[in-house]
Scaffold this active site. Structure first.
Site, PDB file in Angstrom:
ATOM      1  CD  GLU A 199      -3.059  -1.029   2.321  1.00 44.64           C
ATOM      2  OE1 GLU A 199      -4.175  -1.588   2.095  1.00 44.64           O
ATOM      3  OE2 GLU A 199      -2.594  -0.578   3.143  1.00 44.64           O
ATOM      4  CD  GLU A 390      -4.042  -5.891   2.522  1.00 44.73           C
ATOM      5  OE1 GLU A 390      -4.791  -5.154   3.125  1.00 44.73           O
ATOM      6  OE2 GLU A 390      -2.744  -5.732   2.450  1.00 44.73           O
TER       7      GLU A 390
END
Length: 492
Positions: A199, A390
Protein backbone atom coordinates in the site's frame (compact mmCIF):
# COMPACT_ATOMS: atom_id res chain seq x y z
CA UNK A 1 -22.74 -17.14 -16.14
CA UNK A 2 -20.51 -20.20 -16.61
CA UNK A 3 -17.24 -20.45 -14.74
CA UNK A 4 -14.84 -17.80 -16.02
CA UNK A 5 -11.93 -18.19 -13.60
CA UNK A 6 -8.94 -19.38 -15.60
CA UNK A 7 -7.20 -22.69 -15.01
CA UNK A 8 -4.28 -22.01 -12.68
CA UNK A 9 -5.98 -19.07 -10.97
CA UNK A 10 -4.23 -18.36 -7.67
CA UNK A 11 -6.72 -18.72 -4.83
CA UNK A 12 -5.23 -18.05 -1.42
CA UNK A 13 -5.00 -15.67 1.49
CA UNK A 14 -2.90 -12.83 2.87
CA UNK A 15 -1.12 -11.84 6.09
CA UNK A 16 1.66 -9.49 7.19
CA UNK A 17 4.63 -10.28 9.41
CA UNK A 18 4.02 -7.53 11.96
CA UNK A 19 0.37 -8.54 12.38
CA UNK A 20 0.79 -12.30 12.69
CA UNK A 21 4.34 -13.42 13.46
CA UNK A 22 4.81 -12.27 17.03
CA UNK A 23 8.24 -13.23 18.43
CA UNK A 24 9.06 -9.52 18.22
CA UNK A 25 12.40 -9.80 20.06
CA UNK A 26 13.24 -13.44 19.35
CA UNK A 27 16.29 -14.78 17.47
CA UNK A 28 17.89 -11.41 16.92
CA UNK A 29 14.96 -9.48 15.49
CA UNK A 30 15.09 -5.72 16.02
CA UNK A 31 12.07 -3.51 16.81
CA UNK A 32 9.75 -1.79 14.34
CA UNK A 33 7.28 1.03 14.97
CA UNK A 34 4.45 -1.47 15.53
CA UNK A 35 6.36 -2.89 18.50
CA UNK A 36 5.91 0.37 20.42
CA UNK A 37 2.28 0.81 19.33
CA UNK A 38 -0.45 0.00 21.85
CA UNK A 39 -3.84 -1.60 21.37
CA UNK A 40 -6.77 0.65 20.44
CA UNK A 41 -10.44 0.28 19.57
CA UNK A 42 -12.81 1.36 16.84
CA UNK A 43 -13.45 4.53 18.86
CA UNK A 44 -10.05 5.26 20.37
CA UNK A 45 -6.69 5.42 18.59
CA UNK A 46 -3.64 3.27 18.99
CA UNK A 47 -0.75 5.08 20.64
CA UNK A 48 2.98 5.13 19.99
CA UNK A 49 4.83 5.09 23.31
CA UNK A 50 8.10 6.99 23.55
CA UNK A 51 10.84 8.14 25.88
CA UNK A 52 11.95 11.75 25.58
CA UNK A 53 15.57 12.95 25.93
CA UNK A 54 14.98 13.98 29.54
CA UNK A 55 13.87 10.44 30.42
CA UNK A 56 10.15 11.14 30.67
CA UNK A 57 7.74 8.88 28.84
CA UNK A 58 4.61 9.77 26.94
CA UNK A 59 2.54 8.58 23.99
CA UNK A 60 1.17 9.95 20.75
CA UNK A 61 -1.74 8.86 18.59
CA UNK A 62 -0.51 6.91 15.57
CA UNK A 63 -2.15 9.55 13.37
CA UNK A 64 -0.38 12.50 14.98
CA UNK A 65 3.23 13.64 14.49
CA UNK A 66 5.84 12.17 16.84
CA UNK A 67 8.67 14.57 17.80
CA UNK A 68 11.94 13.74 16.10
CA UNK A 69 13.75 13.64 19.42
CA UNK A 70 11.39 10.96 20.81
CA UNK A 71 12.52 7.33 20.89
CA UNK A 72 10.12 4.42 20.90
CA UNK A 73 9.91 2.64 24.24
CA UNK A 74 8.00 -0.32 25.65
CA UNK A 75 6.31 0.96 28.81
CA UNK A 76 4.97 -0.93 31.80
CA UNK A 77 1.20 -1.00 32.01
CA UNK A 78 0.67 -0.79 28.24
CA UNK A 79 -0.37 -3.67 26.00
CA UNK A 80 1.39 -4.13 22.66
CA UNK A 81 -0.60 -6.65 20.62
CA UNK A 82 1.99 -7.03 17.87
CA UNK A 83 4.56 -8.42 20.30
CA UNK A 84 2.96 -11.86 20.22
CA UNK A 85 0.08 -11.45 17.77
CA UNK A 86 -1.01 -14.99 16.83
CA UNK A 87 2.55 -16.36 17.11
CA UNK A 88 2.80 -17.51 13.50
CA UNK A 89 6.55 -17.67 14.19
CA UNK A 90 6.02 -20.84 16.22
CA UNK A 91 2.80 -22.06 14.56
CA UNK A 92 3.64 -21.65 10.86
CA UNK A 93 3.65 -25.38 10.09
CA UNK A 94 0.22 -25.84 11.64
CA UNK A 95 -1.11 -22.77 9.85
CA UNK A 96 0.28 -23.71 6.45
CA UNK A 97 -1.24 -27.18 6.82
CA UNK A 98 -4.62 -25.50 7.37
CA UNK A 99 -4.07 -23.29 4.31
CA UNK A 100 -3.32 -26.42 2.29
CA UNK A 101 -6.46 -28.09 3.63
CA UNK A 102 -8.47 -25.13 2.31
CA UNK A 103 -6.77 -25.63 -1.03
CA UNK A 104 -4.59 -22.51 -1.20
CA UNK A 105 -2.60 -22.05 -4.39
CA UNK A 106 -0.93 -18.85 -3.12
CA UNK A 107 -0.08 -17.39 0.27
CA UNK A 108 0.72 -13.70 0.50
CA UNK A 109 3.05 -12.92 3.38
CA UNK A 110 5.70 -10.37 4.22
CA UNK A 111 9.24 -10.44 5.49
CA UNK A 112 10.09 -8.42 8.57
CA UNK A 113 13.03 -6.22 7.57
CA UNK A 114 14.28 -6.05 11.16
CA UNK A 115 14.27 -9.85 11.40
CA UNK A 116 16.87 -9.88 8.60
CA UNK A 117 18.68 -6.64 9.46
CA UNK A 118 17.79 -5.73 13.09
CA UNK A 119 18.62 -2.03 12.71
CA UNK A 120 18.57 -1.99 8.93
CA UNK A 121 22.16 -0.76 8.72
CA UNK A 122 24.15 -3.94 9.33
CA UNK A 123 26.60 -5.22 6.72
CA UNK A 124 25.57 -8.86 7.19
CA UNK A 125 22.07 -10.29 7.65
CA UNK A 126 20.80 -12.09 10.72
CA UNK A 127 21.11 -15.78 9.84
CA UNK A 128 18.33 -16.85 12.20
CA UNK A 129 15.92 -14.58 10.34
CA UNK A 130 16.97 -15.93 6.96
CA UNK A 131 16.57 -19.48 8.22
CA UNK A 132 13.07 -18.81 9.52
CA UNK A 133 11.74 -17.58 6.19
CA UNK A 134 13.52 -20.35 4.30
CA UNK A 135 11.69 -22.84 6.52
CA UNK A 136 8.38 -21.11 5.79
CA UNK A 137 8.99 -21.18 2.03
CA UNK A 138 10.01 -24.83 2.14
CA UNK A 139 6.86 -25.67 4.07
CA UNK A 140 4.75 -23.86 1.48
CA UNK A 141 6.56 -25.67 -1.32
CA UNK A 142 5.74 -29.00 0.31
CA UNK A 143 2.06 -28.24 -0.27
CA UNK A 144 2.56 -26.62 -3.71
CA UNK A 145 1.52 -23.23 -2.37
CA UNK A 146 3.13 -20.31 -4.21
CA UNK A 147 4.43 -17.58 -1.87
CA UNK A 148 3.65 -13.99 -2.81
CA UNK A 149 6.18 -12.06 -0.72
CA UNK A 150 5.79 -8.42 0.29
CA UNK A 151 9.26 -7.07 0.96
CA UNK A 152 8.19 -4.05 3.03
CA UNK A 153 4.81 -4.15 4.78
CA UNK A 154 4.78 -1.25 7.30
CA UNK A 155 7.84 -2.87 8.86
CA UNK A 156 10.80 -0.50 8.49
CA UNK A 157 13.28 -1.04 11.34
CA UNK A 158 12.68 1.44 14.13
CA UNK A 159 16.33 2.49 14.07
CA UNK A 160 15.99 3.69 10.46
CA UNK A 161 12.86 5.67 11.30
CA UNK A 162 14.26 7.32 14.42
CA UNK A 163 17.97 7.72 13.76
CA UNK A 164 17.96 8.27 9.99
CA UNK A 165 14.61 10.03 9.63
CA UNK A 166 12.95 7.20 7.73
CA UNK A 167 12.24 7.18 4.03
CA UNK A 168 12.54 10.96 3.65
CA UNK A 169 16.28 10.31 3.92
CA UNK A 170 17.62 9.20 0.54
CA UNK A 171 20.27 7.08 2.24
CA UNK A 172 17.57 4.54 3.10
CA UNK A 173 17.34 3.57 -0.57
CA UNK A 174 20.78 1.94 -0.37
CA UNK A 175 19.77 0.07 2.79
CA UNK A 176 16.70 -1.25 1.00
CA UNK A 177 18.96 -2.21 -1.92
CA UNK A 178 21.03 -4.38 0.41
CA UNK A 179 17.91 -5.92 1.94
CA UNK A 180 16.40 -6.85 -1.42
CA UNK A 181 19.72 -8.12 -2.79
CA UNK A 182 19.92 -10.57 0.11
CA UNK A 183 16.32 -11.72 -0.32
CA UNK A 184 16.50 -12.20 -4.08
CA UNK A 185 19.69 -14.28 -3.81
CA UNK A 186 18.76 -16.19 -0.67
CA UNK A 187 15.35 -17.38 -1.86
CA UNK A 188 16.03 -17.99 -5.53
CA UNK A 189 14.08 -21.09 -6.50
CA UNK A 190 11.72 -20.81 -3.53
CA UNK A 191 9.92 -17.56 -4.35
CA UNK A 192 8.73 -16.37 -7.76
CA UNK A 193 6.34 -13.48 -7.00
CA UNK A 194 7.43 -10.38 -5.07
CA UNK A 195 5.81 -7.09 -4.06
CA UNK A 196 8.13 -4.20 -3.26
CA UNK A 197 6.01 -2.12 -0.83
CA UNK A 198 2.63 -2.66 0.74
CA UNK A 199 0.00 0.00 0.00
CA UNK A 200 2.71 2.41 -1.04
CA UNK A 201 0.18 5.20 -1.57
CA UNK A 202 -0.74 5.27 2.12
CA UNK A 203 2.08 7.77 2.60
CA UNK A 204 -0.29 10.33 1.05
CA UNK A 205 -3.66 8.82 1.99
CA UNK A 206 -2.90 9.20 5.70
CA UNK A 207 -2.57 12.97 5.29
CA UNK A 208 -6.34 13.20 5.66
CA UNK A 209 -6.15 11.53 9.08
CA UNK A 210 -3.88 14.21 10.50
CA UNK A 211 -5.61 17.58 10.59
CA UNK A 212 -3.39 20.63 10.24
CA UNK A 213 -0.30 18.53 9.62
CA UNK A 214 2.85 20.67 9.76
CA UNK A 215 4.08 21.51 6.29
CA UNK A 216 7.45 19.90 6.99
CA UNK A 217 5.67 16.57 7.50
CA UNK A 218 3.68 16.98 4.28
CA UNK A 219 6.96 17.61 2.46
CA UNK A 220 8.47 14.53 4.11
CA UNK A 221 5.56 12.37 2.98
CA UNK A 222 5.98 13.30 -0.67
CA UNK A 223 9.75 12.92 -0.56
CA UNK A 224 9.50 9.58 1.26
CA UNK A 225 7.14 8.29 -1.39
CA UNK A 226 9.45 9.38 -4.19
CA UNK A 227 12.37 7.63 -2.53
CA UNK A 228 10.29 4.47 -2.22
CA UNK A 229 9.38 4.68 -5.91
CA UNK A 230 13.08 4.81 -6.75
CA UNK A 231 13.86 1.96 -4.35
CA UNK A 232 11.05 -0.11 -5.85
CA UNK A 233 12.25 0.45 -9.42
CA UNK A 234 15.79 -0.48 -8.46
CA UNK A 235 14.49 -3.63 -6.77
CA UNK A 236 12.55 -4.64 -9.91
CA UNK A 237 15.68 -4.31 -12.03
CA UNK A 238 17.78 -6.17 -9.46
CA UNK A 239 15.29 -9.02 -9.25
CA UNK A 240 15.25 -9.51 -13.02
CA UNK A 241 19.05 -9.48 -13.12
CA UNK A 242 19.38 -12.07 -10.36
CA UNK A 243 16.66 -14.35 -11.70
CA UNK A 244 14.82 -13.68 -14.99
CA UNK A 245 12.02 -15.89 -13.67
CA UNK A 246 11.22 -13.44 -10.90
CA UNK A 247 8.01 -11.44 -11.31
CA UNK A 248 7.75 -8.25 -9.28
CA UNK A 249 4.61 -6.24 -8.67
CA UNK A 250 3.47 -3.11 -6.89
CA UNK A 251 0.76 -2.97 -4.25
CA UNK A 252 -1.55 0.05 -4.02
CA UNK A 253 -4.25 0.66 -1.42
CA UNK A 254 -7.92 0.96 -2.12
CA UNK A 255 -8.21 1.13 -5.86
CA UNK A 256 -9.83 4.06 -7.70
CA UNK A 257 -12.82 3.60 -5.44
CA UNK A 258 -14.11 7.11 -4.70
CA UNK A 259 -17.58 7.81 -6.09
CA UNK A 260 -19.14 11.27 -6.45
CA UNK A 261 -21.94 11.50 -3.90
CA UNK A 262 -24.16 13.42 -6.31
CA UNK A 263 -24.28 14.18 -10.03
CA UNK A 264 -23.20 17.74 -9.30
CA UNK A 265 -20.26 18.27 -11.72
CA UNK A 266 -18.22 19.61 -8.82
CA UNK A 267 -18.67 16.27 -7.04
CA UNK A 268 -17.67 14.42 -10.22
CA UNK A 269 -14.44 16.40 -10.45
CA UNK A 270 -13.78 16.07 -6.70
CA UNK A 271 -14.07 12.28 -6.96
CA UNK A 272 -11.77 12.25 -9.98
CA UNK A 273 -9.16 14.26 -8.10
CA UNK A 274 -9.51 11.99 -5.06
CA UNK A 275 -8.80 8.91 -7.19
CA UNK A 276 -5.88 10.64 -8.89
CA UNK A 277 -4.32 11.66 -5.61
CA UNK A 278 -4.93 8.44 -3.72
CA UNK A 279 -4.36 5.78 -6.40
CA UNK A 280 -3.35 6.76 -9.92
CA UNK A 281 -0.47 8.96 -8.71
CA UNK A 282 1.34 5.97 -7.20
CA UNK A 283 0.24 3.30 -9.67
CA UNK A 284 1.26 5.38 -12.70
CA UNK A 285 4.81 5.80 -11.44
CA UNK A 286 5.32 2.10 -10.80
CA UNK A 287 3.47 0.73 -13.83
CA UNK A 288 4.10 3.43 -16.45
CA UNK A 289 7.48 4.53 -15.14
CA UNK A 290 6.79 8.25 -14.79
CA UNK A 291 4.76 10.68 -12.74
CA UNK A 292 1.34 11.46 -14.25
CA UNK A 293 0.59 14.87 -15.72
CA UNK A 294 -1.53 15.89 -12.74
CA UNK A 295 1.34 15.35 -10.28
CA UNK A 296 2.64 18.88 -10.82
CA UNK A 297 -0.67 20.37 -9.74
CA UNK A 298 -0.72 18.11 -6.64
CA UNK A 299 2.73 19.35 -5.66
CA UNK A 300 1.73 22.96 -6.20
CA UNK A 301 -1.51 22.52 -4.25
CA UNK A 302 0.33 21.08 -1.25
CA UNK A 303 3.29 23.44 -1.59
CA UNK A 304 5.91 20.71 -1.84
CA UNK A 305 9.05 20.18 -3.86
CA UNK A 306 9.97 16.62 -4.75
CA UNK A 307 13.72 16.33 -5.05
CA UNK A 308 14.98 13.99 -7.76
CA UNK A 309 18.40 12.41 -7.57
CA UNK A 310 20.60 12.10 -10.63
CA UNK A 311 19.20 9.38 -12.89
CA UNK A 312 15.91 8.96 -11.01
CA UNK A 313 13.74 9.47 -14.09
CA UNK A 314 15.62 6.76 -15.98
CA UNK A 315 15.44 4.42 -12.99
CA UNK A 316 11.66 4.84 -12.81
CA UNK A 317 11.31 4.23 -16.55
CA UNK A 318 13.44 1.09 -16.52
CA UNK A 319 12.11 -0.45 -13.30
CA UNK A 320 8.42 -0.83 -14.07
CA UNK A 321 6.53 -3.72 -12.47
CA UNK A 322 5.38 -6.95 -14.09
CA UNK A 323 1.91 -6.92 -12.56
CA UNK A 324 -0.24 -4.71 -10.35
CA UNK A 325 -1.92 -5.65 -7.08
CA UNK A 326 -4.21 -3.74 -4.78
CA UNK A 327 -6.30 -3.98 -1.64
CA UNK A 328 -10.05 -3.64 -1.88
CA UNK A 329 -12.36 -3.48 1.12
CA UNK A 330 -14.86 -0.76 0.33
CA UNK A 331 -15.67 2.34 -1.65
CA UNK A 332 -16.14 5.88 -0.42
CA UNK A 333 -18.08 8.92 -1.56
CA UNK A 334 -16.72 12.39 -2.21
CA UNK A 335 -18.77 15.55 -2.15
CA UNK A 336 -18.36 19.28 -2.17
CA UNK A 337 -21.63 19.66 -0.25
CA UNK A 338 -21.83 20.25 3.47
CA UNK A 339 -24.01 18.67 6.16
CA UNK A 340 -23.79 15.13 4.79
CA UNK A 341 -23.58 11.95 6.85
CA UNK A 342 -20.05 10.58 7.06
CA UNK A 343 -18.98 6.94 7.09
CA UNK A 344 -16.25 5.31 9.12
CA UNK A 345 -15.80 5.04 12.83
CA UNK A 346 -13.39 6.31 15.44
CA UNK A 347 -10.10 7.49 13.97
CA UNK A 348 -10.84 6.46 10.37
CA UNK A 349 -13.25 8.61 8.37
CA UNK A 350 -14.15 7.04 5.02
CA UNK A 351 -15.92 9.93 3.30
CA UNK A 352 -19.59 10.66 2.83
CA UNK A 353 -21.97 7.78 3.48
CA UNK A 354 -23.39 6.01 0.44
CA UNK A 355 -27.19 5.57 0.88
CA UNK A 356 -27.19 2.54 -1.44
CA UNK A 357 -24.75 0.45 0.60
CA UNK A 358 -24.70 -1.32 3.95
CA UNK A 359 -21.84 -0.87 6.43
CA UNK A 360 -19.84 -3.12 8.75
CA UNK A 361 -19.57 -2.75 12.52
CA UNK A 362 -16.48 -0.65 11.89
CA UNK A 363 -18.23 1.68 9.46
CA UNK A 364 -16.74 0.22 6.26
CA UNK A 365 -19.04 0.02 3.24
CA UNK A 366 -19.81 -3.36 1.66
CA UNK A 367 -19.70 -2.91 -2.10
CA UNK A 368 -18.89 -5.95 -4.28
CA UNK A 369 -19.92 -4.06 -7.43
CA UNK A 370 -17.16 -1.61 -6.60
CA UNK A 371 -14.63 -4.43 -6.93
CA UNK A 372 -15.75 -5.13 -10.50
CA UNK A 373 -15.61 -1.41 -11.21
CA UNK A 374 -12.09 -0.94 -9.84
CA UNK A 375 -10.76 -4.03 -11.63
CA UNK A 376 -12.05 -2.69 -14.95
CA UNK A 377 -10.63 0.77 -14.29
CA UNK A 378 -7.19 -0.57 -13.36
CA UNK A 379 -6.89 -3.10 -16.17
CA UNK A 380 -8.27 -0.65 -18.70
CA UNK A 381 -5.54 1.83 -17.78
CA UNK A 382 -2.55 -0.51 -17.55
CA UNK A 383 -3.23 -3.73 -19.48
CA UNK A 384 -1.02 -5.89 -17.28
CA UNK A 385 -2.06 -8.80 -14.98
CA UNK A 386 -3.92 -7.83 -11.80
CA UNK A 387 -4.15 -9.46 -8.39
CA UNK A 388 -6.60 -8.63 -5.60
CA UNK A 389 -4.30 -9.24 -2.65
CA UNK A 390 -6.45 -7.92 0.19
CA UNK A 391 -10.20 -8.11 0.60
CA UNK A 392 -12.35 -9.14 3.51
CA UNK A 393 -14.80 -8.36 6.26
CA UNK A 394 -13.71 -7.50 9.78
CA UNK A 395 -16.39 -8.79 12.17
CA UNK A 396 -17.02 -10.13 15.66
CA UNK A 397 -17.12 -13.94 15.72
CA UNK A 398 -18.69 -16.04 18.46
CA UNK A 399 -17.40 -19.46 19.48
CA UNK A 400 -20.33 -21.76 20.22
CA UNK A 401 -20.34 -24.23 23.10
CA UNK A 402 -19.40 -27.05 20.73
CA UNK A 403 -16.44 -25.02 19.44
CA UNK A 404 -17.98 -24.14 16.07
CA UNK A 405 -17.89 -20.62 14.61
CA UNK A 406 -20.77 -19.68 12.34
CA UNK A 407 -19.91 -16.67 10.17
CA UNK A 408 -22.53 -16.44 7.40
CA UNK A 409 -21.84 -12.69 7.13
CA UNK A 410 -18.27 -13.42 6.02
CA UNK A 411 -19.41 -16.07 3.56
CA UNK A 412 -21.97 -13.66 2.10
CA UNK A 413 -19.31 -10.97 1.77
CA UNK A 414 -16.82 -13.27 0.07
CA UNK A 415 -19.41 -14.89 -2.20
CA UNK A 416 -20.52 -11.56 -3.65
CA UNK A 417 -16.95 -10.36 -4.11
CA UNK A 418 -15.96 -13.60 -5.87
CA UNK A 419 -18.96 -13.15 -8.17
CA UNK A 420 -17.85 -9.58 -8.85
CA UNK A 421 -14.38 -10.82 -9.79
CA UNK A 422 -15.98 -13.34 -12.14
CA UNK A 423 -17.89 -10.52 -13.81
CA UNK A 424 -14.68 -8.53 -14.19
CA UNK A 425 -12.93 -11.51 -15.79
CA UNK A 426 -15.90 -11.86 -18.17
CA UNK A 427 -15.45 -8.15 -18.91
CA UNK A 428 -11.95 -8.99 -20.12
CA UNK A 429 -9.82 -8.22 -17.05
CA UNK A 430 -6.67 -10.35 -16.73
CA UNK A 431 -7.17 -11.19 -13.06
CA UNK A 432 -4.78 -13.91 -11.93
CA UNK A 433 -5.02 -14.10 -8.12
CA UNK A 434 -7.25 -13.50 -5.11
CA UNK A 435 -5.73 -13.54 -1.62
CA UNK A 436 -8.32 -12.28 0.89
CA UNK A 437 -6.93 -10.48 3.90
CA UNK A 438 -6.42 -12.16 7.23
CA UNK A 439 -7.16 -15.69 6.03
CA UNK A 440 -6.28 -16.49 9.62
CA UNK A 441 -7.24 -14.09 12.44
CA UNK A 442 -4.53 -11.56 13.23
CA UNK A 443 -3.97 -8.16 14.84
CA UNK A 444 -5.86 -5.32 13.15
CA UNK A 445 -3.47 -2.69 11.78
CA UNK A 446 -5.81 0.23 12.35
CA UNK A 447 -7.07 -0.61 15.84
CA UNK A 448 -4.74 -3.31 17.19
CA UNK A 449 -7.77 -5.40 18.09
CA UNK A 450 -8.12 -9.16 17.82
CA UNK A 451 -11.91 -9.23 18.00
CA UNK A 452 -12.08 -7.46 14.64
CA UNK A 453 -11.59 -10.78 12.89
CA UNK A 454 -11.10 -11.37 9.17
CA UNK A 455 -9.95 -14.95 9.13
CA UNK A 456 -11.47 -18.20 8.00
CA UNK A 457 -9.36 -19.71 10.75
CA UNK A 458 -10.16 -18.59 14.30
CA UNK A 459 -7.28 -17.99 16.70
CA UNK A 460 -7.95 -18.06 20.44
CA UNK A 461 -6.37 -14.70 21.15
CA UNK A 462 -8.08 -11.67 22.65
CA UNK A 463 -7.71 -7.91 22.99
CA UNK A 464 -6.22 -8.16 26.49
CA UNK A 465 -3.51 -10.60 25.41
CA UNK A 466 -5.16 -13.70 26.82
CA UNK A 467 -5.86 -16.87 24.89
CA UNK A 468 -4.38 -20.26 24.11
CA UNK A 469 -3.46 -19.62 20.44
CA UNK A 470 -5.62 -22.61 19.51
CA UNK A 471 -6.72 -22.63 15.86
CA UNK A 472 -10.31 -23.48 14.85
CA UNK A 473 -11.99 -23.75 11.46
CA UNK A 474 -14.89 -21.36 10.91
CA UNK A 475 -17.81 -22.13 8.59
CA UNK A 476 -16.16 -19.83 6.06
CA UNK A 477 -13.16 -22.20 6.04
CA UNK A 478 -15.30 -24.95 4.54
CA UNK A 479 -17.06 -22.55 2.18
CA UNK A 480 -13.78 -21.23 0.81
CA UNK A 481 -12.44 -24.77 0.44
CA UNK A 482 -15.45 -25.58 -1.75
CA UNK A 483 -15.02 -22.36 -3.71
CA UNK A 484 -11.39 -23.18 -4.46
CA UNK A 485 -12.09 -26.81 -5.33
CA UNK A 486 -14.65 -25.65 -7.92
CA UNK A 487 -12.39 -22.82 -9.17
CA UNK A 488 -14.96 -20.24 -8.13
CA UNK A 489 -18.01 -22.00 -9.53
CA UNK A 490 -19.68 -23.49 -6.44
CA UNK A 491 -20.49 -20.49 -4.24
CA UNK A 492 -23.56 -21.80 -2.39
Amino acid sequence: MSNVFPVGFYWGGATAANQCEGAWNVDGRGPARTDVTTVGTADSPRYITVRMPDGTTTKFSQFTPVPKEARGAVLDGEYYPNHESIDFYHHYKEDIALFAEMGFKMFRMSISWSRIFPKGIEEEPNQAGLDFYRSVFEELKKYDIEPLVTISHYDTPLYIEEELGGWSNREVIALYDRFTEVLFREYKGLVKYWLTFNEINCALMTLKFIPNMPHTMVQDRYQSLHNQFVASARAVKRAHEIDPEYLVGCMVAGGPSAYPLTCDPKDIIAAQIENQNSFWYSADVQVRGAYPAFAKRMWEHDGVTVEFGEGDEEILRSGTVDFITYSYYMTSCVTTHEDVEMSGKGNLVMGAKNPYLTYSDWGWSIDPDGLRYTLNEIYGRYQIPVMVVENGLGAIDVVEEDGSIHDPYRIDYMREHVRAMGEAIADGVDLIAYTPWGCIDLVSASTGEMHKRYGMIYVDRHDDGTGSFERRRKDSFFWYKKCIESNGEDLD
